[in-house]
Design an enzyme around this catalytic site. Structure first.
Site, PDB file in Angstrom:
ATOM      1  CE1 TYR A 253      -3.768   2.408   0.560  1.00 16.15           C
ATOM      2  CE2 TYR A 253      -2.465   3.294   2.366  1.00 16.15           C
ATOM      3  CZ  TYR A 253      -3.539   3.390   1.506  1.00 16.15           C
ATOM      4  OH  TYR A 253      -4.387   4.468   1.586  1.00 16.15           O
TER       5      TYR A 253
ATOM      6  CE  LYS B  75       1.615   5.291   8.401  1.00 16.13           C
ATOM      7  NZ  LYS B  75       0.217   5.526   8.656  1.00 16.13           N
TER       8      LYS B  75
ATOM      9  CG  ASP C 137       5.812   3.797   0.784  1.00 14.13           C
ATOM     10  OD1 ASP C 137       6.094   4.477   1.792  1.00 14.13           O
ATOM     11  OD2 ASP C 137       4.655   3.682   0.359  1.00 14.13           O
TER      12      ASP C 137
HETATM   13  N1  HOZ Z   1      -5.018   2.677   6.127  1.00 18.02           N
HETATM   14  C1  HOZ Z   1      -4.319   3.440   7.103  1.00 18.02           C
HETATM   15  C2  HOZ Z   1      -3.226   2.648   7.734  1.00 18.02           C
HETATM   16  N2  HOZ Z   1      -2.496   1.790   6.889  1.00 18.02           N
HETATM   17  C3  HOZ Z   1      -5.323   3.894   8.134  1.00 18.02           C
HETATM   18  C4  HOZ Z   1      -5.017   5.183   8.701  1.00 18.02           C
HETATM   19  C5  HOZ Z   1      -6.112   5.766   9.581  1.00 18.02           C
HETATM   20  O1  HOZ Z   1      -7.266   5.364   9.514  1.00 18.02           O
HETATM   21  O2  HOZ Z   1      -5.788   6.652  10.317  1.00 18.02           O
END
Ligand code: HOZ
Length: 424
Positions: A144, A267, A239
């Site tokens: 992802y 992050k 990434d």
């Molecule tokens: N899909 C995000 C983590 N891989 C979620 C982030 C969120 O909902 O804050």
């Protein structure tokens, strides 16, 4: 039920926001519960609006490596905030953060700050294409890289959780230059490179996948990618939105000793504030506007408050490198305990841990997808009742922070094993 109970708040939320949320996995849809509404957090504890306390293994999905509301980070944010929130102009703090990173990570000679991991990846891909004058990108199934159009092809995270790895609304045009390879399978990459000779701008990879659950790269995989990219004239893009400043200060690149051409961060680099970044060699980065012709811009990029939170976080990590030994050892301790007491497959690298509800090895998208997600949902619901807060999806990671103690990890292992032993 009070007016601040999760049920009441979620009813209100659903009337005004799609699914009641601003990011899909938070809706708890795949675990069949109403999401908790969080009021505050401190260290490794998180508290909801109904006064419940949880041991937090989400850590805002990665940024909170120092724990929530770390005093130094909060002090830095407060000090900056008093001077104004945003100027849309150059500041000293952004220079300091860029200097801190470029002087400590050899493969990042220049860096551009943006506002999220999605933005970082989207911009880095444009740069890879602009620099190489090639169009195609190789991505891996289950990895992802945020929600830009070209990356929503067999994507992990929420897309995988909800069974929509290829999002609606992505045009064929936007996706046709994204070629899919199998994670941990160098042959699948080489086949694509041969079939698309001289057309591949870059290979993008999560150097440890953490959005199809945690799936570490196999021995030699990243080195193999480096060799293939060199042989076929493509850039290698790590990434590191999740792994950057987490596996080591220099992320997976440092941890595995493989040099990428481009890297994306998110992050931890923002210490809990919205920051993303992309960086690489001077030669490549000087193609970004206004030096070069690859355009990318942003009013809130390099925002002073976000830079202050990032600086305070990274300063601590640099000053106390032993924190990495500790947090990585805790990850192993938790994983070993869960594996031994629960009997399921547990993947771990550094402070990223994931239990899959299968007894078979999980090494790629297909094996991750074979996990019993109903089994996960049951354990999730029981964990929450017993004060353990993990991501509401099989296909996310457990994130440790430096505040965890061995006793808390033991308690977590105990609770997991009780739930598994009780059965469904
Ligand atoms: N899909 C995000 C983590 N891989 C979620 C982030 C969120 O909902 O804050």
């Amino acid at each position: 039920m009070t007016e601040r109970s999760a049920e009441i708040l979620f009813e209100r939320a659903k009337k005004v926001m799609p699914g009641g949320v601003n990011s899909p996995v938070r809706a708890y849809k795949s675990v069949g519960l109403t999401p908790r509404f969080i009021e505050r957090a401190q260290g490794n504890r998180i508290y909801d609006t109904e006064g419940n306390e949880y041991l937090d293994y989400v850590g805002s999905w990665g940024p909170m490596i120092l724990g929530h509301a770390d005093p130094a980070v909060i002090a830095a944010v407060k000090e900056k905030a008093e001077k104004g929130l945003s100027f849309g102009a150059c500041t000293e703090a952004e220079v300091e953060l860029a200097e801190l990173i470029t002087s400590n990570i050899a493969h990042v000679e220049m860096i551009r700050m943006v506002n999220s991991g999605t933005e970082a990846v989207m911009s880095a891909l444009r740069l890879a294409r602009g620099y190489t004058k090639k169009d195609k990108i190789i991505k891996f199934e289950g990895c992802y890289h945020g929600h830009s159009d070209a990356m929503l092809v067999k994507a992990g995270s929420g897309a995988m959780t909800f069974g929509d790895p290829d999002s609606a609304g992505v045009t064929r045009g936007a996706a046709e230059d994204t070629l899919l390879a199998r994670y941990n399978d160098l042959e699948s990459v080489e086949t694509l490179m041969k079939e698309n000779r001289d057309e591949i701008a870059c290979v993008i990879v999560e150097p440890t996948a953490a959005n199809m659950g945690v799936v570490p790269t196999a021995e030699g995989f990243l080195k193999g990618l480096r060799e293939l990219c060199d042989r076929y004239g493509a850039l290698l893009l790590f990434d590191e939105v999740i792994t950057g400043f987490r596996l080591a200060f220099g992320g997976a690149a440092e941890y595995f000793g493989v040099r990428p051409d481009l890297v994306t961060y998110g992050k931890i680099i923002g210490g809990g504030m919205p920051v993303g970044a992309y960086g690489g060699s001077r030669e490549i980065m000087e193609n970004v506007s206004p030096c070069g012709s690859v355009y990318q811009a942003g009013t809130l990029s390099g925002n002073p408050i976000a830079m202050a939170a990032g600086l305070a976080t990274l300063h601590r990590l640099l000053k106390e490198p032993e924190l990495y030994d500790r947090i990585n050892a805790m990850g192993k301790y938790l994983a070993d305990g869960l594996r031994e007491k629960c009997g399921f497959t547990v993947n771990q690298l550094g402070s990223l841990v994931c239990m899959f509800y299968t007894h078979d090895p999980v090494t790629d998208y297909q094996s991750a997808a074979s996990s019993d997600t109903q089994g996960f949902a049951h354990v999730f619901r029981e964990l929450l009742k017993r004060g353990i807060y993990v991501a509401p999806s099989q296909f996310e990671a457990m994130f440790l922070n430096i505040c965890f103690t061995e006793e808390e990890l033991d308690r977590t292992i105990e609770i997991y094993s009780e739930i598994v032993a009780e059965g469904r």
